[in-house]
Design a protein around this motif. Structure first.
Motif, short mmCIF file in Angstrom:
data_model
loop_
_atom_site.label_atom_id
_atom_site.label_comp_id
_atom_site.label_asym_id
_atom_site.label_seq_id
_atom_site.Cartn_x
_atom_site.Cartn_y
_atom_site.Cartn_z
N LEU A 171 70.36 21.43 -20.98
CA LEU A 171 70.19 21.85 -19.58
C LEU A 171 71.17 21.37 -18.72
CD1 LEU A 171 66.31 20.79 -19.43
CD2 LEU A 171 66.93 23.01 -19.18
N HIS A 172 71.67 19.91 -19.03
CA HIS A 172 72.48 19.33 -18.26
C HIS A 172 74.04 20.43 -18.15
CE1 HIS A 172 75.17 16.39 -16.36
NE2 HIS A 172 75.90 15.89 -17.75
N LEU A 173 74.50 20.78 -19.56
CA LEU A 173 75.70 21.65 -19.40
C LEU A 173 75.15 22.82 -20.35
CD1 LEU A 173 78.65 19.02 -20.23
CD2 LEU A 173 78.08 20.33 -18.02
N GLY A 174 74.35 23.62 -19.72
CA GLY A 174 73.98 24.78 -20.30
C GLY A 174 75.27 25.76 -20.64
N LYS A 175 76.40 25.80 -20.05
CA LYS A 175 77.35 26.62 -20.24
C LYS A 175 78.02 26.46 -21.62
CE LYS A 175 80.87 23.59 -18.00
NZ LYS A 175 81.75 23.76 -16.97
N ILE A 176 77.81 25.18 -22.09
CA ILE A 176 78.23 24.95 -23.61
C ILE A 176 77.70 25.93 -24.54
CG2 ILE A 176 78.50 23.10 -25.28
CD1 ILE A 176 78.91 21.20 -23.30
N TRP A 177 76.59 26.28 -24.17
CA TRP A 177 75.44 27.04 -25.26
C TRP A 177 75.42 28.41 -24.68
CZ3 TRP A 177 74.93 21.98 -24.70
CH2 TRP A 177 74.87 21.29 -25.96
N GLY A 178 76.32 28.89 -23.62
CA GLY A 178 76.54 30.22 -23.17
C GLY A 178 75.24 30.61 -21.88
N ARG A 179 74.81 29.41 -21.40
CA ARG A 179 73.59 29.63 -20.67
C ARG A 179 74.53 29.48 -19.07
NH1 ARG A 179 69.27 25.91 -23.80
NH2 ARG A 179 69.09 27.14 -25.44
N PRO A 180 74.03 30.24 -18.07
CA PRO A 180 74.64 30.47 -16.79
C PRO A 180 74.19 29.28 -15.87
CG PRO A 180 72.82 31.85 -16.96
CD PRO A 180 72.90 31.19 -18.21
N TYR A 181 74.12 27.82 -16.32
CA TYR A 181 74.03 26.99 -15.34
C TYR A 181 74.47 25.30 -15.97
CZ TYR A 181 70.12 26.59 -18.95
OH TYR A 181 69.53 26.39 -19.77
N VAL A 182 74.29 24.60 -14.85
CA VAL A 182 74.53 23.15 -15.27
C VAL A 182 73.56 22.35 -14.24
CG1 VAL A 182 77.09 23.11 -16.04
CG2 VAL A 182 76.53 23.02 -13.51
N MET A 183 72.99 21.43 -14.82
CA MET A 183 72.18 20.63 -13.99
C MET A 183 72.49 19.20 -13.96
SD MET A 183 68.66 22.11 -15.35
CE MET A 183 68.31 23.72 -15.77
N THR A 184 71.89 18.63 -12.79
CA THR A 184 72.00 17.10 -12.58
C THR A 184 71.17 16.44 -13.53
OG1 THR A 184 70.39 16.99 -10.94
CG2 THR A 184 72.81 17.41 -10.08
N LEU A 185 71.30 15.32 -13.77
CA LEU A 185 70.39 14.53 -14.70
C LEU A 185 69.13 14.31 -14.13
CD1 LEU A 185 72.76 11.68 -16.04
CD2 LEU A 185 72.33 13.71 -16.94
N ASP A 186 68.93 14.26 -12.79
CA ASP A 186 67.52 14.49 -11.98
C ASP A 186 66.96 15.42 -12.31
OD1 ASP A 186 68.11 11.65 -10.88
OD2 ASP A 186 68.85 12.61 -8.82
N GLU A 187 67.49 16.76 -12.35
CA GLU A 187 66.87 17.83 -12.72
C GLU A 187 66.66 18.07 -14.12
OE1 GLU A 187 65.08 21.68 -11.94
OE2 GLU A 187 65.81 20.27 -10.45
N VAL A 188 67.41 17.74 -14.91
CA VAL A 188 67.03 17.78 -16.29
C VAL A 188 65.72 16.93 -16.48
CG1 VAL A 188 67.70 16.90 -18.72
CG2 VAL A 188 69.48 18.08 -17.08
N ALA A 189 65.67 15.52 -16.03
CA ALA A 189 64.72 14.79 -16.18
C ALA A 189 63.20 15.41 -15.75
CB ALA A 189 64.80 13.46 -15.47
N SER A 190 63.48 16.04 -14.39
CA SER A 190 62.27 16.74 -14.07
C SER A 190 61.72 17.94 -14.95
CB SER A 190 62.47 17.42 -12.71
OG SER A 190 61.49 18.01 -12.10
N ARG A 191 62.54 18.67 -15.40
CA ARG A 191 62.07 19.70 -16.16
C ARG A 191 61.81 19.36 -17.52
NH1 ARG A 191 65.12 25.04 -14.72
NH2 ARG A 191 65.72 24.78 -12.70
N LEU A 192 62.34 18.30 -18.27
CA LEU A 192 61.81 17.38 -19.50
C LEU A 192 60.62 16.90 -19.31
CD1 LEU A 192 64.91 17.19 -21.24
CD2 LEU A 192 63.39 19.16 -21.51
N ARG A 193 60.42 16.31 -18.06
CA ARG A 193 59.11 15.58 -17.62
C ARG A 193 59.40 14.09 -18.29
NH1 ARG A 193 54.99 20.16 -18.03
NH2 ARG A 193 55.11 21.17 -16.17
#
Length: 104
Positions: free
Chosen positions: A48-70
């Motif tokens: 989630l944090h550096l999705g682009k490394i896995w070919g995903r079209p996004y990067v996220m802040t740690l706050d957003e990662v925490a929110s999505r992973l609960r």
């Protein structure tokens, strides 16, 4: 909370590289390998944090990662830091790093 979307054109401009900078590409390669080896929550956080490394079209802040992973932000920060702590000395020893602007 921030999610940065990466356009298909931006992704395509990198071709098969993770970054236009060889040192950064090497860093991303090492992060990806380490996160995949650890797996579990660490891998999910990095994907989630550096999705682009896995070919995903996004990067996220740690706050957003925490929110999505609960998870608490402190847990996500720890997961990210764990990989960074392992990867940093490996990256600093690479020829890509030594030849880069970062080594100066």
């Amino acid at each position: 909370m921030t999610v940065v979307k990466i356009t298909p054109e931006e992704m395509e401009s990198l071709g098969n590289r993770l970054s236009g900078d060889p040192a950064v590409a090497k860093l991303y390669e090492l992060i990806k390998k380490e996160a995949e080896e650890i797996g579990g929550d660490t891998l999910r956080a990095w994907q989630l944090h550096l999705g682009k490394i896995w070919g995903r079209p996004y990067v996220m802040t740690l706050d957003e990662v925490a929110s999505r992973l609960r998870m608490p932000v402190s847990r996500v920060t720890g997961l990210i830091q764990e990989v960074q702590d392992v990867v940093r000395p490996k990256w600093l020893a690479t020829p890509e790093y030594k030849a880069s602007r970062f080594a100066r």
